[in-house]
Scaffold this motif. Structure first.
Motif, short mmCIF file in Angstrom:
data_model
loop_
_atom_site.label_atom_id
_atom_site.label_comp_id
_atom_site.label_asym_id
_atom_site.label_seq_id
_atom_site.Cartn_x
_atom_site.Cartn_y
_atom_site.Cartn_z
N LEU A 183 0.82 -1.20 0.00
CA LEU A 183 0.00 0.00 0.00
C LEU A 183 0.86 1.26 0.00
N LEU A 184 1.90 1.25 0.83
CA LEU A 184 2.78 2.41 0.91
C LEU A 184 3.53 2.64 -0.40
N VAL A 185 4.03 1.57 -1.01
CA VAL A 185 4.78 1.69 -2.26
C VAL A 185 3.90 2.26 -3.37
N VAL A 186 2.68 1.74 -3.50
CA VAL A 186 1.78 2.23 -4.54
C VAL A 186 1.44 3.69 -4.31
N ALA A 187 1.20 4.06 -3.05
CA ALA A 187 0.88 5.46 -2.74
C ALA A 187 2.05 6.38 -3.09
N VAL A 188 3.28 5.97 -2.75
CA VAL A 188 4.46 6.78 -3.06
C VAL A 188 4.63 6.94 -4.56
N VAL A 189 4.44 5.84 -5.31
CA VAL A 189 4.56 5.90 -6.77
C VAL A 189 3.53 6.87 -7.36
N CYS A 190 2.30 6.83 -6.85
CA CYS A 190 1.26 7.74 -7.34
C CYS A 190 1.60 9.19 -7.04
N TYR A 191 2.14 9.45 -5.86
CA TYR A 191 2.50 10.83 -5.52
C TYR A 191 3.67 11.32 -6.37
N ILE A 192 4.65 10.46 -6.63
CA ILE A 192 5.76 10.85 -7.49
C ILE A 192 5.25 11.17 -8.90
N ALA A 193 4.35 10.33 -9.40
CA ALA A 193 3.77 10.57 -10.73
C ALA A 193 2.97 11.86 -10.75
N THR A 194 2.24 12.13 -9.65
CA THR A 194 1.42 13.34 -9.58
C THR A 194 2.28 14.60 -9.62
N PHE A 195 3.32 14.65 -8.80
CA PHE A 195 4.15 15.85 -8.75
C PHE A 195 4.99 16.02 -10.02
N SER A 196 5.43 14.91 -10.61
CA SER A 196 6.16 14.99 -11.88
C SER A 196 5.26 15.51 -12.98
N PHE A 197 4.03 15.01 -13.01
CA PHE A 197 3.04 15.44 -14.01
C PHE A 197 2.72 16.91 -13.82
N SER A 198 2.61 17.35 -12.56
CA SER A 198 2.31 18.76 -12.29
C SER A 198 3.42 19.67 -12.79
N GLY A 199 4.69 19.21 -12.66
CA GLY A 199 5.80 19.99 -13.21
C GLY A 199 5.69 20.15 -14.70
N SER A 246 -3.90 9.05 -2.83
CA SER A 246 -2.89 9.21 -3.88
C SER A 246 -3.45 8.91 -5.26
N VAL A 247 -4.29 7.89 -5.37
CA VAL A 247 -4.88 7.54 -6.67
C VAL A 247 -5.82 8.64 -7.15
N ILE A 248 -6.67 9.13 -6.26
CA ILE A 248 -7.60 10.21 -6.63
C ILE A 248 -6.83 11.48 -6.96
N GLY A 249 -5.74 11.75 -6.23
CA GLY A 249 -4.92 12.91 -6.55
C GLY A 249 -4.31 12.82 -7.94
N LEU A 250 -3.83 11.63 -8.30
CA LEU A 250 -3.28 11.42 -9.64
C LEU A 250 -4.35 11.59 -10.70
#
Length: 413
Positions: A183-199, A246-250
């Motif tokens: 659960l933690l790994v998937v959440a971290v991956v989603c947050y990394i994707a979210t912030f990278s996408f935002s950039g 994290s998923v909804i944020g992405l």
């Protein structure tokens, strides 16, 4: 020559018999799969006609009645809208017919699960007749399709919320260290994707030297939502998880991108205007894939007692697969006992009606194409605001799904 004719007749007869047998073998459990197949057929028909039907539509006087023949793109869009209109009417009629079914003894239950040859024939006839309606009707349908597409986007949000909460509960229920780490790994991956996408969004849609306050607001507000989701989910009273947040944020970040990329191509803050064709192709492919998956998932979840798709007064059943896996399950359906239906047939068909509108908007680029000018406008501000409004609705529904059990502990959500 005679032998070849006989062989061709035999092949045609065998093909017809095979189709009849295949259609006749569709049972109660596989009916929802068949509806998904019919919807996929409508998408294929729309795609095919968009590519090949323009010359034919140009020769039809009640369609091409302009003083100056419009561009080819106008007729391509017109073909897609007419197929979509037929598909919308077909599923809307079924939704009206199936309204109020409570148990499987209702004669309309057999209409929902059977009569596939007749339904396919009716679908083909309705789609064919749509090529005889005036352009004004198609124009009106195109206008309401933008709003219907927004409703379908909300259905996608509900499906996504249902999926992520179920995913989280399933892994937490295992109560093992490995699944908590997953659960933690998937959440971290989603947050990394979210912030990278935002950039990338800042890079593409806030070019230097231009006043892009609106785009800046959309992107910054999206990031605020992402942080708010995490704060609410981790609140002690909520006792939630980072995975759904994290998923909804992405997903909200994707909706922001989808809205910004729909801005007019001549808008100075749309940095993708030089790559519009590639972006349109990618968005189209991703949008169609999302549509098909959403419709298929709705068919799977429609029979579940836990699904959030069902209206409050719809029948609730037990979780069962789409297809029976044992003879005992098949014999159970044959018992002459009036059993309640496990999902709302009317709501089920309404999902397909809205999906028909949404797929038409995807195939036409959310265009405003039917008019006396015959001009094709690729994308515009209506599609931008539909997606931004969907993002805000997503945020509201997600927060509500977290706080509602706390505010109303005695009610089931």
């Amino acid at each position: 020559m005679w032998a070849a004719s006989c062989l061709a007749s035999c092949c045609a007869a065998c093909a017809c018999e095979a189709c009849r047998t295949a259609v006749g073998s569709i049972g109660r459990r596989s009916a929802r799969i068949a509806y998904c197949g019919l919807f996929a057929l409508s998408l294929f028909a729309s795609w095919a006609l968009r590519e090949v039907a323009a010359p034919l539509l140009q020769s039809i006087p009640w369609i091409n009645h302009f003083h100056k023949t419009p561009d080819r793109e106008w007729f391509e869009t017109d073909a897609v809208l007419r197929v979509s209109l037929g598909n919308f009417l077909f599923f809307t009629i079924l939704a009206v017919i199936m309204a109020g079914i409570k148990d499987q003894k209702d004669p309309r239950d057999k209409i929902h699960h059977g009569g596939w040859m007749a339904k396919i024939f009716c679908w083909a006839v309705i789609v064919f007749l749509m090529f005889f309606v005036p352009n004004g009707v198609v124009s009106f349908y195109e206008s309401i399709s933008k709003f219907g597409s927004g409703l379908f986007l909300l259905v996608q949000v509900v499906l996504l919320l249902d999926f992520v909460h179920g995913w989280n509960e399933n892994w937490v229920a295992k109560d093992e260290q490995f699944w908590y780490m997953a659960l933690l790994v998937v959440a971290v991956v989603c947050y990394i994707a979210t912030f990278s996408f935002s950039g990338l969004l800042f890079h593409w849609f806030t070019p230097s030297g231009h006043d892009c306050g609106l785009n800046m607001f959309f992107i910054v507000f999206t990031l605020i939502l992402v942080f708010a989701f995490a704060i609410v989910a981790l609140h002690p009273k909520i006792n939630g998880s980072l995975l759904p947040a994290s998923v909804i944020g992405l997903y909200c970040t994707y909706l922001c991108y989808s809205g910004l990329s729909s801005e007019p191509r001549d808008y100075e803050c749309n940095g993708l205007h030089n790559h519009s064709k590639a972006v349109s192709t990618g968005s189209l492919t991703l949008g169609l894939l999302t549509t098909v998956l959403s419709v298929v998932y709705s068919a799977v979840r429609a029979g579940s007692s836990a699904t959030v798709l069902s209206p409050p007064d719809s029948p609730r059943g037990t979780d069962k697969p789409l297809l029976p896996f044992s003879k005992a399950d098949e014999q159970e359906d044959k018992k002459d006992v009036p059993r309640p239906v496990t999902y709302s047939y009317s709501f089920f068909h309404l999902i397909f009606s809205l999906a028909s509108m949404y797929s038409a908007m995807l195939l036409t680029g959310w265009s405003t194409s039917i008019g006396e000018s015959g001009k094709l406008v690729d994308v515009g501000w209506p599609s931008v605001w539909v997606r931004i409004a969907t993002q805000w609705a997503t945020a509201g529904l997600f927060v509500w799904s977290l706080v509602a059990p706390i505010l109303f502990p005695d009610r089931e959500f």
